[in-house]
Motif scaffolding. Structure first.
Motif, PDB file in Angstrom:
ATOM      1  N   ASP A   2       0.818  -1.200   0.000  1.00 57.69           N
ATOM      2  CA  ASP A   2       0.000   0.000   0.000  1.00 57.69           C
ATOM      3  C   ASP A   2       0.859   1.261   0.000  1.00 57.69           C
ATOM      4  OD1 ASP A   2      -2.478  -1.277   0.018  1.00 57.69           O
ATOM      5  OD2 ASP A   2      -2.440  -1.523   2.198  1.00 57.69           O
ATOM      6  N   ALA A   3       0.295   2.312  -0.598  1.00 55.16           N
ATOM      7  CA  ALA A   3       0.947   3.615  -0.629  1.00 55.16           C
ATOM      8  C   ALA A   3       0.302   4.528   0.407  1.00 55.16           C
ATOM      9  CB  ALA A   3       0.832   4.231  -2.025  1.00 55.16           C
ATOM     10  N   HIS A   4       1.043   5.543   0.807  1.00 56.04           N
ATOM     11  CA  HIS A   4       0.555   6.545   1.746  1.00 56.04           C
ATOM     12  C   HIS A   4      -0.251   7.563   0.941  1.00 56.04           C
ATOM     13  CE1 HIS A   4       1.751   9.582   5.153  1.00 56.04           C
ATOM     14  NE2 HIS A   4       0.489   9.205   5.223  1.00 56.04           N
ATOM     15  N   LEU A   5      -1.582   7.528   1.059  1.00 57.25           N
ATOM     16  CA  LEU A   5      -2.444   8.354   0.209  1.00 57.25           C
ATOM     17  C   LEU A   5      -2.869   9.666   0.858  1.00 57.25           C
ATOM     18  CD1 LEU A   5      -4.901   5.663  -1.246  1.00 57.25           C
ATOM     19  CD2 LEU A   5      -2.704   6.431  -2.179  1.00 57.25           C
ATOM     20  N   VAL A   6      -3.352   9.587   2.097  1.00 52.53           N
ATOM     21  CA  VAL A   6      -4.012  10.734   2.726  1.00 52.53           C
ATOM     22  C   VAL A   6      -3.565  10.848   4.175  1.00 52.53           C
ATOM     23  CG1 VAL A   6      -6.257  11.690   3.427  1.00 52.53           C
ATOM     24  CG2 VAL A   6      -6.024  10.552   1.204  1.00 52.53           C
ATOM     25  N   GLU A   7      -3.398  12.082   4.644  1.00 50.68           N
ATOM     26  CA  GLU A   7      -3.054  12.295   6.050  1.00 50.68           C
ATOM     27  C   GLU A   7      -4.066  13.228   6.699  1.00 50.68           C
ATOM     28  OE1 GLU A   7       0.954  13.409   5.574  1.00 50.68           O
ATOM     29  OE2 GLU A   7       0.540  15.480   4.960  1.00 50.68           O
ATOM     30  N   GLY A  12      -1.648  21.544  13.325  1.00 48.19           N
ATOM     31  CA  GLY A  12      -0.464  21.689  12.487  1.00 48.19           C
ATOM     32  C   GLY A  12       0.391  20.445  12.385  1.00 48.19           C
ATOM     33  N   ARG A  13      -0.031  19.361  13.038  1.00 49.68           N
ATOM     34  CA  ARG A  13       0.727  18.109  12.993  1.00 49.68           C
ATOM     35  C   ARG A  13      -0.098  17.017  12.308  1.00 49.68           C
ATOM     36  NH1 ARG A  13       4.980  17.825  16.800  1.00 49.68           N
ATOM     37  NH2 ARG A  13       5.090  19.668  18.148  1.00 49.68           N
ATOM     38  N   VAL A  14       0.591  16.055  11.752  1.00 52.98           N
ATOM     39  CA  VAL A  14      -0.090  14.894  11.189  1.00 52.98           C
ATOM     40  C   VAL A  14      -0.480  13.962  12.333  1.00 52.98           C
ATOM     41  CG1 VAL A  14       0.108  12.884   9.695  1.00 52.98           C
ATOM     42  CG2 VAL A  14       1.114  15.066   8.984  1.00 52.98           C
ATOM     43  N   GLU A  15      -1.776  13.768  12.501  1.00 49.60           N
ATOM     44  CA  GLU A  15      -2.275  12.943  13.602  1.00 49.60           C
ATOM     45  C   GLU A  15      -2.452  11.484  13.186  1.00 49.60           C
ATOM     46  OE1 GLU A  15      -5.729  13.198  17.017  1.00 49.60           O
ATOM     47  OE2 GLU A  15      -6.232  13.912  15.005  1.00 49.60           O
ATOM     48  N   SER A  16      -2.876  11.263  11.948  1.00 49.05           N
ATOM     49  CA  SER A  16      -3.062   9.902  11.453  1.00 49.05           C
ATOM     50  C   SER A  16      -2.969   9.914   9.929  1.00 49.05           C
ATOM     51  CB  SER A  16      -4.418   9.337  11.898  1.00 49.05           C
ATOM     52  OG  SER A  16      -5.475  10.137  11.404  1.00 49.05           O
ATOM     53  N   SER A  17      -2.941   8.737   9.355  1.00 51.82           N
ATOM     54  CA  SER A  17      -2.817   8.653   7.903  1.00 51.82           C
ATOM     55  C   SER A  17      -3.572   7.447   7.378  1.00 51.82           C
ATOM     56  CB  SER A  17      -1.346   8.576   7.490  1.00 51.82           C
ATOM     57  OG  SER A  17      -0.731   7.433   8.039  1.00 51.82           O
ATOM     58  N   HIS A  18      -3.856   7.470   6.082  1.00 50.68           N
ATOM     59  CA  HIS A  18      -4.586   6.402   5.407  1.00 50.68           C
ATOM     60  C   HIS A  18      -3.733   5.858   4.271  1.00 50.68           C
ATOM     61  CE1 HIS A  18      -8.432   7.304   7.427  1.00 50.68           C
ATOM     62  NE2 HIS A  18      -8.104   8.578   7.274  1.00 50.68           N
ATOM     63  N   ILE A 321     -15.668  24.443  15.940  1.00 50.76           N
ATOM     64  CA  ILE A 321     -14.314  24.996  15.857  1.00 50.76           C
ATOM     65  C   ILE A 321     -13.479  24.142  14.908  1.00 50.76           C
ATOM     66  CG2 ILE A 321     -12.216  25.523  17.161  1.00 50.76           C
ATOM     67  CD1 ILE A 321     -14.058  25.744  19.658  1.00 50.76           C
ATOM     68  N   GLU A 322     -12.774  24.793  14.002  1.00 48.43           N
ATOM     69  CA  GLU A 322     -11.904  24.067  13.087  1.00 48.43           C
ATOM     70  C   GLU A 322     -10.714  23.501  13.853  1.00 48.43           C
ATOM     71  OE1 GLU A 322      -9.069  24.928   9.187  1.00 48.43           O
ATOM     72  OE2 GLU A 322     -10.861  26.174   9.516  1.00 48.43           O
ATOM     73  N   VAL A 323     -10.542  22.186  13.761  1.00 46.15           N
ATOM     74  CA  VAL A 323      -9.478  21.528  14.530  1.00 46.15           C
ATOM     75  C   VAL A 323      -8.436  20.847  13.658  1.00 46.15           C
ATOM     76  CG1 VAL A 323     -10.963  21.165  16.539  1.00 46.15           C
ATOM     77  CG2 VAL A 323     -10.866  19.413  14.761  1.00 46.15           C
ATOM     78  N   GLY A 324      -8.712  20.713  12.383  1.00 52.17           N
ATOM     79  CA  GLY A 324      -7.763  20.039  11.501  1.00 52.17           C
ATOM     80  C   GLY A 324      -8.332  19.884  10.112  1.00 52.17           C
ATOM     81  N   ALA A 325      -7.722  19.001   9.347  1.00 53.37           N
ATOM     82  CA  ALA A 325      -8.167  18.786   7.972  1.00 53.37           C
ATOM     83  C   ALA A 325      -7.602  17.473   7.448  1.00 53.37           C
ATOM     84  CB  ALA A 325      -7.727  19.942   7.080  1.00 53.37           C
ATOM     85  N   LEU A 326      -8.173  17.010   6.344  1.00 52.04           N
ATOM     86  CA  LEU A 326      -7.578  15.917   5.575  1.00 52.04           C
ATOM     87  C   LEU A 326      -6.884  16.520   4.368  1.00 52.04           C
ATOM     88  CD1 LEU A 326     -10.085  14.462   7.102  1.00 52.04           C
ATOM     89  CD2 LEU A 326      -9.792  12.717   5.368  1.00 52.04           C
ATOM     90  N   ARG A 327      -5.877  15.826   3.872  1.00 48.52           N
ATOM     91  CA  ARG A 327      -5.194  16.297   2.663  1.00 48.52           C
ATOM     92  C   ARG A 327      -4.467  15.118   2.023  1.00 48.52           C
ATOM     93  NH1 ARG A 327      -0.667  19.740   6.085  1.00 48.52           N
ATOM     94  NH2 ARG A 327       0.723  17.968   6.591  1.00 48.52           N
ATOM     95  N   PRO A 328      -4.354  15.148   0.691  1.00 45.63           N
ATOM     96  CA  PRO A 328      -3.539  14.114   0.041  1.00 45.63           C
ATOM     97  C   PRO A 328      -2.077  14.321   0.412  1.00 45.63           C
ATOM     98  CG  PRO A 328      -4.215  15.779  -1.542  1.00 45.63           C
ATOM     99  CD  PRO A 328      -4.913  16.107  -0.266  1.00 45.63           C
ATOM    100  N   THR A 329      -1.336  13.257   0.554  1.00 47.02           N
ATOM    101  CA  THR A 329       0.087  13.396   0.860  1.00 47.02           C
ATOM    102  C   THR A 329       0.819  13.998  -0.339  1.00 47.02           C
ATOM    103  OG1 THR A 329       0.675  11.208   0.016  1.00 47.02           O
ATOM    104  CG2 THR A 329       0.003  11.355   2.328  1.00 47.02           C
ATOM    105  N   SER A 330       1.902  14.672  -0.074  1.00 47.36           N
ATOM    106  CA  SER A 330       2.672  15.276  -1.165  1.00 47.36           C
ATOM    107  C   SER A 330       3.202  14.201  -2.099  1.00 47.36           C
ATOM    108  CB  SER A 330       3.823  16.120  -0.612  1.00 47.36           C
ATOM    109  OG  SER A 330       4.690  15.318   0.183  1.00 47.36           O
ATOM    110  N   GLY A 331       3.551  13.055  -1.554  1.00 45.18           N
ATOM    111  CA  GLY A 331       4.051  11.964  -2.383  1.00 45.18           C
ATOM    112  C   GLY A 331       2.980  11.433  -3.319  1.00 45.18           C
TER     113      GLY A 331
END
Length: 338
Positions: A2-7, A12-18, A321-331
């Motif tokens: 598997d590849a690292h797709l989404v974090e 401001g920190r990466v809490e988990s990833s998919h 309150i906004e606490v974070g976000a999802l985003r595709p990994t740069s890779g």
């Protein structure tokens, strides 16, 4: 692998990833993008509903029964049980001379709050019409009635209708679908584990018509038009597939499936996209799909805004309150083109 797709970020920190896999192919099977293991078998689940709806149209059954575009869109849907979804499924059944008791998809409460509220305020219990797969099953019932087949047990792999729709999906994807890779889906029909690459190929062909009999290519075009005209029926108000298709119309066909499977057809580019999130998270599959669509379409500023919102959904707590976000990994965003 598997590849690292989404974090997922928080503070401001990466809490988990998919993790997962993703692929983009053209209708000839040429791979334009890949991440992770695209040959590992994955269950297609509800992502293939549009492929299963092809026989309903190409045989002429839809025309003989007078099915509308809205009803054809619902045959491709994983809806949330809003009143419009239940009414449309009931209309399909009436045109086939049937009632909701013939549906073999099971019963559950609507997954939308609006649908739940409507039933509660009416003092009603849910029926099979509120099952998220009721449109697909109503389509099977319509096809069986038009064929003159018995309805009982239409969900079983040996039933004539199930053999007919499975053949269509197997032909589109080029993948084997038999007892060796078969399981039972949530709505009781068979589901098959096939390579992610083959799933993407099926939707490249669904959008382009390449390698298809003219009747099947025209059926796919008609289904895409029906869905583009009725995106709320395919999913529900505010859902990812609805938002994407409202923004892009005929340019993008998008369909989720359970356990983090998601497909897209890009007819103008002749491409199919498939994503599988390894942990089954739909939220991550949606982010990955939006990133790949953004990479392969020429979007207007308004369409870019929709894609950006889908690629980077904000996370809020119960106080808003906004606490974070999802985003595709740069890779992943800048990942491998082939």
């Amino acid at each position: 692998m598997d590849a690292h797709l989404v974090e997922v970020t928080r503070g401001g920190r990466v809490e988990s990833s998919h993790m997962g896999s993703a692929v983009v192919v053209d209708a000839d099977g040429v791979i334009l993008f890949r991440a992770g293991d695209i040959e590992a078998p994955v269950f297609t689940r509800s992502a293939v509903k549009a492929l299963l709806a092809l026989p309903l149209v190409e045989t002429g059954a839809a025309d003989r029964l007078g099915l509308s575009d809205a009803e054809l869109a619902l045959a491709c849907a994983s809806h949330v049980g809003e009143p419009v979804h239940a009414r449309t499924a009931a209309s399909m059944l009436r045109k086939a001379g049937q009632d909701p008791d013939c549906l073999e998809c099971g019963i559950h409460w609507p997954t939308s709050r609006a649908g739940q509220r409507a039933l509660f305020e009416a003092g009603q219990e849910p029926s099979a019409l509120h099952n998220n797969c009721s449109g697909k099953h109503a389509g099977f019932v319509c096809l069986a009635c038009d064929n003159g087949d018995t309805l009982l047990g239409y969900v079983r792999p040996e039933h004539a209708v199930m053999r007919q729709v499975t053949e269509a999906a197997a032909h589109m994807t080029g993948a084997r679908m038999d007892e060796n890779n078969r399981a039972i889906d949530g709505c009781s029909i068979p589901t098959y584990a096939i390579p992610l690459r083959a799933l993407a190929l099926g939707f490249a062909r669904f959008g382009s018509g390449t390698g298809q009999h003219p009747d099947r290519a025209e059926a796919a075009t008609r289904l895409r038009r029906a869905v583009a005209a009725n995106p709320v029926l395919v999913a529900g108000e505010g859902r990812f597939d609805t938002r994407l298709m409202q923004a892009f119309g005929l340019s993008v066909f998008s369909k989720m499936g359970a356990e983090g499977i998601h497909v897209v057809s890009l007819p103008e580019q002749g491409l199919g996209i498939a994503v599988k999130c390894a942990d089954g998270a739909a939220r991550a599959a949606e982010v990955a799909i939006a990133a790949l669509v953004a990479r392969h379409v020429d979007a207007t500023p308004a369409q870019h805004a929709v894609l950006d919102a889908c690629m980077r959904p904000v996370l809020r707590n119960w106080n808003g309150i906004e606490v974070g976000a999802l985003r595709p990994t740069s890779g992943f965003v800048h990942g491998k083109r082939t």
